[in-house]
Design a protein around this motif. Structure first.
Motif, PDB file in Angstrom:
ATOM      1  N   ARG A  56       2.735  16.763  25.496  1.00  0.00           N
ATOM      2  CA  ARG A  56       2.219  15.632  24.734  1.00  0.00           C
ATOM      3  C   ARG A  56       3.327  14.589  24.572  1.00  0.00           C
ATOM      4  O   ARG A  56       4.499  14.928  24.516  1.00  0.00           O
ATOM      5  CB  ARG A  56       1.773  16.081  23.357  1.00  0.00           C
ATOM      6  N   PRO A  57       2.959  13.335  24.455  1.00  0.00           N
ATOM      7  CA  PRO A  57       3.994  12.314  24.243  1.00  0.00           C
ATOM      8  C   PRO A  57       4.651  12.489  22.878  1.00  0.00           C
ATOM      9  O   PRO A  57       4.050  13.005  21.940  1.00  0.00           O
ATOM     10  CB  PRO A  57       3.229  10.992  24.327  1.00  0.00           C
ATOM     11  N   ASN A  58       5.880  12.055  22.774  1.00  0.00           N
ATOM     12  CA  ASN A  58       6.650  12.183  21.551  1.00  0.00           C
ATOM     13  C   ASN A  58       6.050  11.302  20.453  1.00  0.00           C
ATOM     14  O   ASN A  58       5.736  10.135  20.676  1.00  0.00           O
ATOM     15  CB  ASN A  58       8.105  11.775  21.813  1.00  0.00           C
ATOM     16  N   ASP A  63      10.491   2.747  16.474  1.00  0.00           N
ATOM     17  CA  ASP A  63      10.080   2.051  15.243  1.00  0.00           C
ATOM     18  C   ASP A  63       9.818   3.035  14.103  1.00  0.00           C
ATOM     19  O   ASP A  63      10.132   2.749  12.949  1.00  0.00           O
ATOM     20  CB  ASP A  63       8.828   1.210  15.498  1.00  0.00           C
ATOM     21  N   THR A  64       9.257   4.199  14.414  1.00  0.00           N
ATOM     22  CA  THR A  64       9.002   5.200  13.381  1.00  0.00           C
ATOM     23  C   THR A  64      10.305   5.714  12.798  1.00  0.00           C
ATOM     24  O   THR A  64      10.443   5.855  11.582  1.00  0.00           O
ATOM     25  CB  THR A  64       8.192   6.376  13.966  1.00  0.00           C
ATOM     26  N   ILE A  65      11.274   5.985  13.647  1.00  0.00           N
ATOM     27  CA  ILE A  65      12.569   6.487  13.169  1.00  0.00           C
ATOM     28  C   ILE A  65      13.275   5.434  12.323  1.00  0.00           C
ATOM     29  O   ILE A  65      13.864   5.738  11.290  1.00  0.00           O
ATOM     30  CB  ILE A  65      13.433   6.935  14.358  1.00  0.00           C
ATOM     31  N   GLN A  66      13.198   4.167  12.729  1.00  0.00           N
ATOM     32  CA  GLN A  66      13.854   3.096  11.980  1.00  0.00           C
ATOM     33  C   GLN A  66      13.180   2.828  10.638  1.00  0.00           C
ATOM     34  O   GLN A  66      13.803   2.297   9.727  1.00  0.00           O
ATOM     35  CB  GLN A  66      13.899   1.811  12.814  1.00  0.00           C
ATOM     36  N   SER A  67      11.917   3.197  10.500  1.00  0.00           N
ATOM     37  CA  SER A  67      11.214   2.934   9.254  1.00  0.00           C
ATOM     38  C   SER A  67      11.459   4.008   8.192  1.00  0.00           C
ATOM     39  O   SER A  67      11.067   3.824   7.045  1.00  0.00           O
ATOM     40  CB  SER A  67       9.712   2.839   9.523  1.00  0.00           C
ATOM     41  N   ILE A  68      12.096   5.094   8.539  1.00  0.00           N
ATOM     42  CA  ILE A  68      12.352   6.165   7.574  1.00  0.00           C
ATOM     43  C   ILE A  68      13.443   5.721   6.600  1.00  0.00           C
ATOM     44  O   ILE A  68      14.525   5.308   7.007  1.00  0.00           O
ATOM     45  CB  ILE A  68      12.762   7.471   8.294  1.00  0.00           C
ATOM     46  N   ARG A  69      13.166   5.828   5.364  1.00  0.00           N
ATOM     47  CA  ARG A  69      14.119   5.445   4.320  1.00  0.00           C
ATOM     48  C   ARG A  69      14.380   6.653   3.422  1.00  0.00           C
ATOM     49  O   ARG A  69      13.520   7.511   3.247  1.00  0.00           O
ATOM     50  CB  ARG A  69      13.567   4.299   3.468  1.00  0.00           C
ATOM     51  N   THR A  70      15.558   6.692   2.839  1.00  0.00           N
ATOM     52  CA  THR A  70      15.902   7.765   1.919  1.00  0.00           C
ATOM     53  C   THR A  70      16.346   7.161   0.593  1.00  0.00           C
ATOM     54  O   THR A  70      16.900   6.065   0.554  1.00  0.00           O
ATOM     55  CB  THR A  70      16.993   8.687   2.495  1.00  0.00           C
ATOM     56  N   GLU A  71      16.117   7.910  -0.452  1.00  0.00           N
ATOM     57  CA  GLU A  71      16.503   7.430  -1.782  1.00  0.00           C
ATOM     58  C   GLU A  71      17.905   7.887  -2.172  1.00  0.00           C
ATOM     59  O   GLU A  71      18.381   7.576  -3.242  1.00  0.00           O
ATOM     60  CB  GLU A  71      15.495   7.928  -2.813  1.00  0.00           C
ATOM     61  N   TYR A  72      18.581   8.629  -1.285  1.00  0.00           N
ATOM     62  CA  TYR A  72      19.876   9.211  -1.617  1.00  0.00           C
ATOM     63  C   TYR A  72      21.041   8.431  -1.023  1.00  0.00           C
ATOM     64  O   TYR A  72      22.032   8.995  -0.593  1.00  0.00           O
ATOM     65  CB  TYR A  72      19.932  10.662  -1.141  1.00  0.00           C
ATOM     66  N   THR A  73      20.950   7.125  -0.984  1.00  0.00           N
ATOM     67  CA  THR A  73      22.016   6.316  -0.401  1.00  0.00           C
ATOM     68  C   THR A  73      22.818   5.543  -1.433  1.00  0.00           C
ATOM     69  O   THR A  73      23.736   4.823  -1.066  1.00  0.00           O
ATOM     70  CB  THR A  73      21.424   5.315   0.609  1.00  0.00           C
ATOM     71  N   GLY A  74      22.502   5.700  -2.673  1.00  0.00           N
ATOM     72  CA  GLY A  74      23.182   4.934  -3.717  1.00  0.00           C
ATOM     73  C   GLY A  74      24.594   5.437  -3.983  1.00  0.00           C
ATOM     74  O   GLY A  74      25.035   6.493  -3.532  1.00  0.00           O
TER      75      GLY A  74
END
Length: 160
Positions: A56-58, A63-74
């Motif tokens: 199956r295609p990945n 764009d999906t990887i770049q849209s991931i955000r985390t709240e633990y960067t402060g």
């Protein structure tokens, strides 16, 4: 010392009919090249058709990887991480028992943060290796196996 057989494989197969012959020897099937090259060379296929795996295609495009955000960067999380790293360094320095030190090294490496404590781990393992080179660090199997595994993983020469 050479061993010879009166029948070769080709002379054995010549007398067989196509109905009784193996399906691997049928026309168009890949044939093994059993030529003697060396004791360790595996048989090779003369023609290897490559099958499609129909993967199956990945799902994870750029764009999906770049849209991931985390709240633990402060900044508060960076300070907390540094405090925890300093506490772990103090635990390394405060522990005198070789078995406890080996278990601490094992737990830190299993957590995947061993790269943060390379100097402390090297110091602990050097002390364990030099002090217990001729004997074991304990009489139980757990201590001996843990010492053996950890020292071998880090490149120390330990006799089995």
């Amino acid at each position: 010392m050479a061993v010879s057989f009166p029948l070769s494989l080709s002379s054995f197969l010549e007398g067989r009919t196509e109905a009784r012959a193996s399906p691997l020897l049928a026309k168009g099937a890949p044939r093994f090249n059993w030529g003697v090259r060396g004791a360790s060379s595996p048989p090779t296929l003369e023609s290897t058709p490559r099958r499609s795996a129909n993967y199956r295609p990945n799902l994870w495009d750029y764009d999906t990887i770049q849209s991931i955000r985390t709240e633990y960067t402060g900044e508060s999380y960076k300070i907390r991480a540094e405090d925890l790293r300093q506490q772990a360094t103090l635990i390394f320095e405060a522990t005198d028992d070789p078995m406890a030190q080996m278990e601490l090294v094992d737990k830190i490496e299993r957590l995947g943060i061993g790269y943060l404590f390379e100097d402390q781990i090297k110091t602990v393992l050097d002390a364990i290796y030099t002090n217990n080179i001729g004997g074991s660090s304990g009489n139980d199997l757990h201590a001996v196996a843990l010492r053996f595994r950890i020292l071998r993983e880090h490149g120390y020469s330990v006799s089995p």
